[in-house]
Structure formats: structure tokens, C-alpha cells
Design an enzyme around this catalytic site. Structure first.
Site, mmCIF file in Angstrom:
data_model
loop_
_atom_site.group_PDB
_atom_site.id
_atom_site.type_symbol
_atom_site.label_atom_id
_atom_site.label_comp_id
_atom_site.label_asym_id
_atom_site.label_seq_id
_atom_site.Cartn_x
_atom_site.Cartn_y
_atom_site.Cartn_z
ATOM 1 N N CYS A 176 0.838 -1.193 0.000
ATOM 2 C CA CYS A 176 0.000 0.000 0.000
ATOM 3 C C CYS A 176 0.877 1.248 0.000
ATOM 4 C CB CYS A 176 -0.885 -0.026 1.248
ATOM 5 S SG CYS A 176 -1.989 1.380 1.378
ATOM 6 N N HIS A 187 -8.985 -4.078 -1.850
ATOM 7 C CA HIS A 187 -7.994 -3.237 -1.153
ATOM 8 C C HIS A 187 -8.448 -1.772 -1.135
ATOM 9 C CE1 HIS A 187 -3.603 -2.172 -0.269
ATOM 10 N NE2 HIS A 187 -4.170 -0.999 -0.517
ATOM 11 N N GLU A 188 -8.885 -1.280 -2.307
ATOM 12 C CA GLU A 188 -9.312 0.134 -2.403
ATOM 13 C C GLU A 188 -10.638 0.356 -1.674
ATOM 14 O OE1 GLU A 188 -7.012 1.978 -3.297
ATOM 15 O OE2 GLU A 188 -5.811 0.427 -4.253
ATOM 16 N N HIS A 219 -10.042 0.985 1.858
ATOM 17 C CA HIS A 219 -9.583 2.358 2.131
ATOM 18 C C HIS A 219 -10.749 3.305 2.397
ATOM 19 C CE1 HIS A 219 -5.287 2.615 1.822
ATOM 20 N NE2 HIS A 219 -5.242 1.972 0.662
#
Ligand code: ZN
Length: 196
Positions: free
Chosen positions: A132, A180-181, A184
Site C-alpha cells: 500500500c 484493497h481500495e 480504504h
């Protein structure tokens, strides 16, 4: 009747106010408008608070600030050599991220506005070497779904429904980038999902 019209006007006014970008967000977007943004890092206390905050949906998708956000995210991702980037990583807690469509031959960058994961595999896999831009100098294996079904609005304002897969870095792992995004914008990081 006049009262109702006035009320509706007020409602509209406040809804649009809510969707507008704040002064501090605009500062990030328009100071050096054609340059990449600074990527927030988990090692910085102030950055970390923003990275750990859940983001808000974009209300008005035909918004020039949103176009500028996408541009800024793109410049930053390319400069940092990432395969995805989310708005909180440049200090903007809004539900927007960019990700590479590795499932397509041309491997284009796609914008996801107000994304949702509507279903996923029962099975979890341990994705190797997640990394990241906001967690400098580290890599780790993270627990991920092997496929996800998602909904989002793309860069053209089109509603998209897609299934993305993920496995290893050597093949198509679009589904992993998306997860993953997506984490966030919910204030989560891959380091919360470590596996061996
Ligand atoms: Zn990240």
C-alpha cells in the site's frame, strides 16, 4: 403552496451544500492542480486519522470538483507506480477510487464512484505480497475473497455491475485491488487482514 416550494428549495440547497467539497478538500485539489498529491502515510499521526475515517458518498456526480479529484488521483497513482488509489489516501474522505482493470486486455484504469460489494465468495484466500502506498516500505499477505460482485458509477457516470476475480499476482487480480481500495474508503488497511 409557497411554503412547500420554499421548503423544497431549502432542502435542495442543504443537500447540495452537503455534497460540495469543503475548503480544505478544495485546497488539496486545486493547489498545484496539475501535479500529483501528497500520499498520506500511516506512520504520520494526522494522516493516520484520515486514513482510518470512513468516507462519504458523492451526491452530485456531474461535479467539476469530482473531475479534479479523479485527475489528481490518477496523477498520484501513476507517479507512485500504484495499481490503485483511493481518495482518503490524498486526504479526501469521499467514496471514490481508481483501480486497474487487469481483467481487460488493454488494462485500463477505471474510476469507481460510490462503490459497493454486493456479494462475494464464501472462500477466503491469502493473497501474497499485498502492499500500500500509505504503508511505506512494507508488504504482507492479506485475507481476501476469491471473487466479488460489485456495483459502482464509472468515470462516464454510467452504472456498472461487475464480477471481479483475484488469485495471484501473476494473473488477473482485479478483485483483490478492488477489495484493497474498497477497504480504504471504509477506513481499513491491508495490515488489518494479515494471514500467513
Ligand atoms: Zn492502499
Amino acid at each position: 403552496m409557497k411554503k412547500i416550494a420554499y421548503f423544497l428549495f431549502l432542502l435542495l440547497f442543504f443537500t447540495s451544500c452537503k455534497s460540495a467539497f469543503s475548503v480544505s478538500e478544495k485546497k488539496i485539489l486545486y493547489s498545484e492542480a496539475d501535479s500529483p498529491a501528497k500520499v498520506l502515510k500511516i506512520t504520520n499521526k494526522k494522516d493516520s486519522l484520515i486514513l482510518r475515517t470512513s468516507s462519504k458518498n458523492i451526491k452530485n456526480i456531474k461535479n467539476e470538483d469530482l473531475s479534479q479529484l479523479v485527475k489528481k488521483l490518477y496523477l498520484t497513482m501513476v507517479t507512485e507506480d500504484g495499481v490503485g488509489i483511493a481518495a482518503p489516501q490524498i486526504g479526501i474522505n469521499r467514496n471514490v477510487f481508481l483501480f486497474y482493470r487487469l481483467d481487460q486486455d488493454e488494462k485500463s484504469v477505471e474510476v469507481a464512484i460510490n462503490p459497493r460489494i454486493i456479494s462475494h465468495s464464501k472462500e477466503l484466500i491469502c493473497f501474497q505480497n499485498d502492499g500500500c502506498l500509505s504503508v511505506p516500505g512494507k508488504y504482507g499477505n492479506s485475507k481476501r475473497y476469491s471473487w466479488i460482485k460489485v456495483k459502482y458509477i464509472d468515470q462516464n457516470g454510467k452504472k456498472v455491475k461487475q464480477k471481479f476475480y483475484g488469485g495471484t499476482r501473476s494473473g488477473d487480480y482485479t478483485g483483490i485491488i478492488f477489495q484493497h481500495e474498497f477497504d480504504h474508503i471504509n477506513g481499513k488497511l491491508y495490515i488489518d487482514k494479515i494471514c500467513n
